[in-house]
Design a protein around this motif. Structure first.
Motif, mmCIF file in Angstrom:
data_model
loop_
_atom_site.group_PDB
_atom_site.id
_atom_site.type_symbol
_atom_site.label_atom_id
_atom_site.label_comp_id
_atom_site.label_asym_id
_atom_site.label_seq_id
_atom_site.Cartn_x
_atom_site.Cartn_y
_atom_site.Cartn_z
ATOM 1 N N VAL A 2 -27.616 41.795 -25.915
ATOM 2 C CA VAL A 2 -27.020 40.920 -24.896
ATOM 3 C C VAL A 2 -27.371 41.448 -23.512
ATOM 4 C CG1 VAL A 2 -24.896 39.961 -23.964
ATOM 5 C CG2 VAL A 2 -25.116 40.325 -26.428
ATOM 6 N N LEU A 3 -28.028 40.642 -22.733
ATOM 7 C CA LEU A 3 -28.418 41.054 -21.384
ATOM 8 C C LEU A 3 -27.235 40.939 -20.432
ATOM 9 C CD1 LEU A 3 -31.905 39.291 -21.085
ATOM 10 C CD2 LEU A 3 -31.453 41.702 -21.557
ATOM 11 N N ASP A 4 -27.186 41.845 -19.485
ATOM 12 C CA ASP A 4 -26.130 41.826 -18.471
ATOM 13 C C ASP A 4 -26.406 40.689 -17.499
ATOM 14 O OD1 ASP A 4 -24.075 42.362 -16.797
ATOM 15 O OD2 ASP A 4 -25.005 44.118 -15.861
ATOM 16 N N LYS A 5 -25.581 39.665 -17.548
ATOM 17 C CA LYS A 5 -25.794 38.489 -16.715
ATOM 18 C C LYS A 5 -25.099 38.677 -15.375
ATOM 19 C CE LYS A 5 -25.192 33.456 -16.626
ATOM 20 N NZ LYS A 5 -24.590 32.282 -17.314
ATOM 21 N N LYS A 6 -25.838 39.156 -14.415
ATOM 22 C CA LYS A 6 -25.274 39.363 -13.087
ATOM 23 C C LYS A 6 -25.522 38.128 -12.237
ATOM 24 C CE LYS A 6 -25.555 44.397 -12.773
ATOM 25 N NZ LYS A 6 -26.077 45.547 -11.994
ATOM 26 N N GLU A 7 -24.474 37.626 -11.633
ATOM 27 C CA GLU A 7 -24.611 36.494 -10.735
ATOM 28 C C GLU A 7 -23.469 36.515 -9.737
ATOM 29 O OE1 GLU A 7 -24.636 33.106 -13.281
ATOM 30 O OE2 GLU A 7 -22.468 33.123 -13.590
ATOM 31 N N THR A 8 -23.705 35.867 -8.620
ATOM 32 C CA THR A 8 -22.699 35.824 -7.563
ATOM 33 C C THR A 8 -22.845 34.509 -6.808
ATOM 34 O OG1 THR A 8 -21.742 37.123 -5.757
ATOM 35 C CG2 THR A 8 -24.126 36.876 -5.752
ATOM 36 N N THR A 9 -21.856 34.196 -5.996
ATOM 37 C CA THR A 9 -21.905 32.992 -5.179
ATOM 38 C C THR A 9 -22.211 33.383 -3.736
ATOM 39 O OG1 THR A 9 -20.315 31.832 -6.590
ATOM 40 C CG2 THR A 9 -20.603 30.987 -4.355
ATOM 41 N N VAL A 10 -23.124 32.661 -3.121
ATOM 42 C CA VAL A 10 -23.521 32.919 -1.735
ATOM 43 C C VAL A 10 -23.323 31.650 -0.917
ATOM 44 C CG1 VAL A 10 -25.414 33.588 -0.208
ATOM 45 C CG2 VAL A 10 -25.236 34.613 -2.483
ATOM 46 N N ALA A 11 -22.800 31.806 0.287
ATOM 47 C CA ALA A 11 -22.584 30.647 1.148
ATOM 48 C C ALA A 11 -22.825 31.000 2.605
ATOM 49 C CB ALA A 11 -21.160 30.110 0.981
ATOM 50 N N TYR A 12 -23.272 30.017 3.374
ATOM 51 C CA TYR A 12 -23.390 30.161 4.821
ATOM 52 C C TYR A 12 -23.084 28.808 5.454
ATOM 53 C CZ TYR A 12 -27.889 27.643 5.181
ATOM 54 O OH TYR A 12 -28.874 26.683 5.164
ATOM 55 N N ARG A 13 -22.839 28.807 6.770
ATOM 56 C CA ARG A 13 -22.566 27.549 7.465
ATOM 57 C C ARG A 13 -23.796 27.140 8.251
ATOM 58 N NH1 ARG A 13 -18.383 24.863 7.699
ATOM 59 N NH2 ARG A 13 -17.085 26.625 7.023
ATOM 60 N N CYS A 14 -24.246 25.926 8.030
ATOM 61 C CA CYS A 14 -25.437 25.428 8.726
ATOM 62 C C CYS A 14 -25.164 25.359 10.227
ATOM 63 C CB CYS A 14 -25.814 24.056 8.195
ATOM 64 S SG CYS A 14 -27.212 23.304 9.082
ATOM 65 N N VAL A 21 -22.988 25.640 3.085
ATOM 66 C CA VAL A 21 -24.046 25.588 2.077
ATOM 67 C C VAL A 21 -23.740 26.688 1.063
ATOM 68 C CG1 VAL A 21 -26.531 25.633 1.666
ATOM 69 C CG2 VAL A 21 -25.647 24.862 3.885
ATOM 70 N N MET A 22 -23.564 26.311 -0.201
ATOM 71 C CA MET A 22 -23.120 27.277 -1.210
ATOM 72 C C MET A 22 -23.957 27.157 -2.473
ATOM 73 S SD MET A 22 -19.238 27.709 -2.739
ATOM 74 C CE MET A 22 -18.601 27.698 -1.061
ATOM 75 N N SER A 23 -24.227 28.306 -3.118
ATOM 76 C CA SER A 23 -25.010 28.285 -4.346
ATOM 77 C C SER A 23 -24.721 29.523 -5.181
ATOM 78 C CB SER A 23 -26.509 28.215 -4.025
ATOM 79 O OG SER A 23 -27.288 28.257 -5.208
ATOM 80 N N MET A 24 -24.869 29.388 -6.499
ATOM 81 C CA MET A 24 -24.784 30.529 -7.405
ATOM 82 C C MET A 24 -26.158 31.201 -7.443
ATOM 83 S SD MET A 24 -22.620 32.090 -9.452
ATOM 84 C CE MET A 24 -21.408 30.877 -10.016
ATOM 85 N N GLN A 101 -16.844 32.894 -6.940
ATOM 86 C CA GLN A 101 -16.815 31.546 -6.373
ATOM 87 C C GLN A 101 -15.495 31.193 -5.695
ATOM 88 O OE1 GLN A 101 -17.747 28.446 -9.176
ATOM 89 N NE2 GLN A 101 -18.082 26.936 -7.585
ATOM 90 N N ASP A 102 -14.385 31.463 -6.365
ATOM 91 C CA ASP A 102 -13.078 31.109 -5.793
ATOM 92 C C ASP A 102 -12.826 31.854 -4.485
ATOM 93 O OD1 ASP A 102 -12.671 29.448 -7.910
ATOM 94 O OD2 ASP A 102 -11.308 30.779 -8.998
ATOM 95 N N TYR A 103 -13.175 33.146 -4.463
ATOM 96 C CA TYR A 103 -12.986 33.951 -3.264
ATOM 97 C C TYR A 103 -13.856 33.426 -2.117
ATOM 98 C CZ TYR A 103 -10.418 37.538 -5.893
ATOM 99 O OH TYR A 103 -9.493 38.211 -6.644
ATOM 100 N N VAL A 104 -15.102 33.089 -2.457
ATOM 101 C CA VAL A 104 -16.025 32.595 -1.432
ATOM 102 C C VAL A 104 -15.549 31.256 -0.882
ATOM 103 C CG1 VAL A 104 -18.366 31.710 -1.041
ATOM 104 C CG2 VAL A 104 -18.031 33.839 -2.304
#
Length: 212
Positions: A2-14, A21-24, A101-104
């Motif tokens: 099982v690979l370690d699935k690292k992901e996070t949410t990133v957002a900035y304001r245009c 603007v938000m994306s995983m 995501q919720d925190y962001v």
């Protein structure tokens, strides 16, 4: 396996239309190439690059400055923090949001409320139109020279802080005209100017770096 699935949410304001603007972002997509997060209005974009020393270089559009800001964060901070924000060095307002995501989403909402309160009767479009004259930002080659020296000094044990020699843990934050080298354990730091080739050349001759 099982690979370690690292992901996070990133957002900035245009800085052009004011939309969030938000994306995983997943580590496998990030290590493959530069990722570019674009606003649907087509007038702004945020770049993310996974560097050879396993850090993430972020180029973030700013709604108060005429040019984007560049930051460097560790992959641990990028993927493991519940919430990590990057402020504009000039206004102090948060521009980029990284984490769960919720925190962001909550942080983006709070930042929007703060911005609307500061704007008052001013429209966001007026703020975008009055971002001022361009500031002279450092040449990327200057950053490369200084970063190279910092890494060389760290490898040679020539960076000293309040910790016992050899026990410090050093990170580097990048701003438009300087690098902040700091120890994550004792908090000691030093600012290294990168606003000119001359400054970078002078630093190239350093044989040690003392953090206070």
């Amino acid at each position: 396996m099982v690979l370690d699935k690292k992901e996070t949410t990133v957002a900035y304001r245009c800085p052009e239309c004011g939309c969030a603007v938000m994306s995983m972002v997943g580590i496998f997509a990030l290590t493959a190439d530069m990722l570019r997060l674009k606003c649907t209005c087509g007038k702004s974009e945020m770049d993310m690059i996974y560097t050879k020393d396993k850090k993430i270089r972020l180029t973030v559009p700013c709604f108060t400055c005429p040019k984007p800001h560049t930051y460097m964060v560790s992959s641990q901070v990028f993927f493991e923090k519940d919430l990590f924000t990057l402020p504009c060095a000039y206004s102090g307002l948060d521009m980029c949001f990284i984490g769960k995501q919720d925190y962001v989403q909550n942080a983006v909402k709070e930042a929007e409320e703060e911005l609307l309160e500061l704007l008052g009767d001013t429209e966001f479009a007026d703020l975008s139109a009055s971002r001022g004259e361009p500031r002279e930002l450092s040449d990327p080659q200057v950053f490369d020279v200084v970063m190279y020296v910092v890494h060389e000094l760290a490898d040679e044990g020539a960076i000293h802080c309040k910790c016992t020699d050899g026990e410090g843990d050093y990170e580097v934050d990048i701003s438009d005209d300087h690098l902040l080298v700091y120890c994550t354990k004792c908090g000691a730091s030093v600012t290294v100017p990168t606003d000119s080739v001359t400054a970078a050349t002078d630093f190239l001759n350093s044989d040690r770096l003392d953090l206070q």
